[in-house]
Design a protein around this motif. Structure first.
Motif, PDB file in Angstrom:
ATOM      1  N   PHE A   1       1.212  -1.099   0.055  1.00  0.00           N
ATOM      2  CA  PHE A   1       0.008   0.118  -0.135  1.00  0.00           C
ATOM      3  C   PHE A   1       0.688   1.658   0.009  1.00  0.00           C
ATOM      4  CE2 PHE A   1      -3.971  -2.207   1.556  1.00  0.00           C
ATOM      5  CZ  PHE A   1      -4.802  -1.748   0.485  1.00  0.00           C
TER       6      PHE A   1
ATOM      7  N   SER B   1       2.562   1.386  -3.605  1.00  0.00           N
ATOM      8  CA  SER B   1       1.281   2.462  -4.378  1.00  0.00           C
ATOM      9  C   SER B   1       0.909   3.759  -4.182  1.00  0.00           C
ATOM     10  CB  SER B   1       0.152   1.162  -4.430  1.00  0.00           C
ATOM     11  OG  SER B   1       0.174   0.017  -4.532  1.00  0.00           O
ATOM     12  N   ILE B   2       0.517   4.542  -2.512  1.00  0.00           N
ATOM     13  CA  ILE B   2       0.587   5.462  -2.798  1.00  0.00           C
ATOM     14  C   ILE B   2       1.299   6.590  -3.153  1.00  0.00           C
ATOM     15  CG2 ILE B   2      -0.173   6.679  -0.542  1.00  0.00           C
ATOM     16  CD1 ILE B   2      -1.805   4.747   0.298  1.00  0.00           C
TER      17      ILE B   2
ATOM     18  N   ALA C   1       2.167   6.623  -6.918  1.00  0.00           N
ATOM     19  CA  ALA C   1       0.445   8.077  -6.913  1.00  0.00           C
ATOM     20  C   ALA C   1       0.990   9.321  -7.486  1.00  0.00           C
ATOM     21  CB  ALA C   1      -0.643   6.889  -6.778  1.00  0.00           C
TER      22      ALA C   1
ATOM     23  N   CYS D   1      -8.665   0.473  -1.570  1.00  0.00           N
ATOM     24  CA  CYS D   1      -7.899  -0.151  -3.345  1.00  0.00           C
ATOM     25  C   CYS D   1      -9.714   0.280  -4.293  1.00  0.00           C
ATOM     26  CB  CYS D   1      -8.385  -2.011  -2.609  1.00  0.00           C
ATOM     27  SG  CYS D   1      -7.897  -2.857  -4.559  1.00  0.00           S
TER      28      CYS D   1
ATOM     29  N   SER E   1      -9.838   3.166  -4.381  1.00  0.00           N
ATOM     30  CA  SER E   1     -10.212   4.638  -4.575  1.00  0.00           C
ATOM     31  C   SER E   1      -8.593   4.062  -5.643  1.00  0.00           C
ATOM     32  CB  SER E   1      -9.583   5.327  -3.278  1.00  0.00           C
ATOM     33  OG  SER E   1     -10.959   5.414  -2.880  1.00  0.00           O
ATOM     34  N   PHE E   2      -8.005   3.473  -5.231  1.00  0.00           N
ATOM     35  CA  PHE E   2      -6.598   3.073  -6.084  1.00  0.00           C
ATOM     36  C   PHE E   2      -6.584   3.153  -7.499  1.00  0.00           C
ATOM     37  CE2 PHE E   2      -2.584   1.985  -7.258  1.00  0.00           C
ATOM     38  CZ  PHE E   2      -1.838   2.540  -7.050  1.00  0.00           C
TER      39      PHE E   2
ATOM     40  N   GLU F   1      -5.619   5.547 -10.574  1.00  0.00           N
ATOM     41  CA  GLU F   1      -5.176   4.910 -11.514  1.00  0.00           C
ATOM     42  C   GLU F   1      -5.741   4.835 -12.716  1.00  0.00           C
ATOM     43  OE1 GLU F   1      -1.676   3.756 -11.386  1.00  0.00           O
ATOM     44  OE2 GLU F   1      -2.080   4.804 -10.134  1.00  0.00           O
TER      45      GLU F   1
END
Length: 138
Positions: free
Chosen positions: A57, A60-61, A64, A115, A117-118, A122
């Motif tokens: 996580f 990934s954050i 982004a 998840c 939201s991500f 993306e």
């Protein structure tokens, strides 16, 4: 997505291997019995899953945020750390009062919201408006 699956597996293992009142009492006075008896190997495996899920996580954050805010990422990372600290503080406030299944449900729901939201972020990246200070001088 993989981090979500890892974390949900971790939450399920914690649900079946720890007593429901584990968060509100000490081990000596716990009244509930877990569904399966916990052992050191299961607990170590859960620790590894926790590290993998949280690391996934975070990577990934961070990726982004650094992609979206290429010009000035410091405020975005500051806001992320602020939100993480505030949610941690709220969790410390309720952790001694809620039974373990409710705490795990809160974690699972927020994990799934994160998840979704991500994935949305993306697929549909926001259009960042960069205002040049030189263009708006009085």
């Amino acid at each position: 997505m993989c981090s979500t699956v890892i974390n949900c597996c971790l939450y399920y293992l914690a649900f079946i291997s720890f007593p429901f009142d584990a968060a509100t009492t000490t081990a000596a006075v716990a009244e509930d019995n877990p569904i399966i008896p916990s052992n050191i190997y299961l607990t170590l495996a859960m620790g590894i899953l926790l590290g993998l899920g949280d690391g996934g996580f975070c990577i990934s954050i961070y990726a982004a945020l650094s992609t979206i805010y290429e010009e000035n990422p410091a405020p975005a990372f500051a806001m992320l750390n602020f939100v993480k600290c505030m949610t941690g503080a709220v969790a410390f406030l309720y952790c001694g009062h809620l039974l373990l299944p409710f705490q795990l449900a809160i974690l699972a729901v927020t994990c799934l919201i994160g998840c979704v939201s991500f994935i949305t972020l993306e697929r549909y990246p926001p259009q960042i408006l960069v205002i040049n200070a030189e263009d708006h001088q009085d």
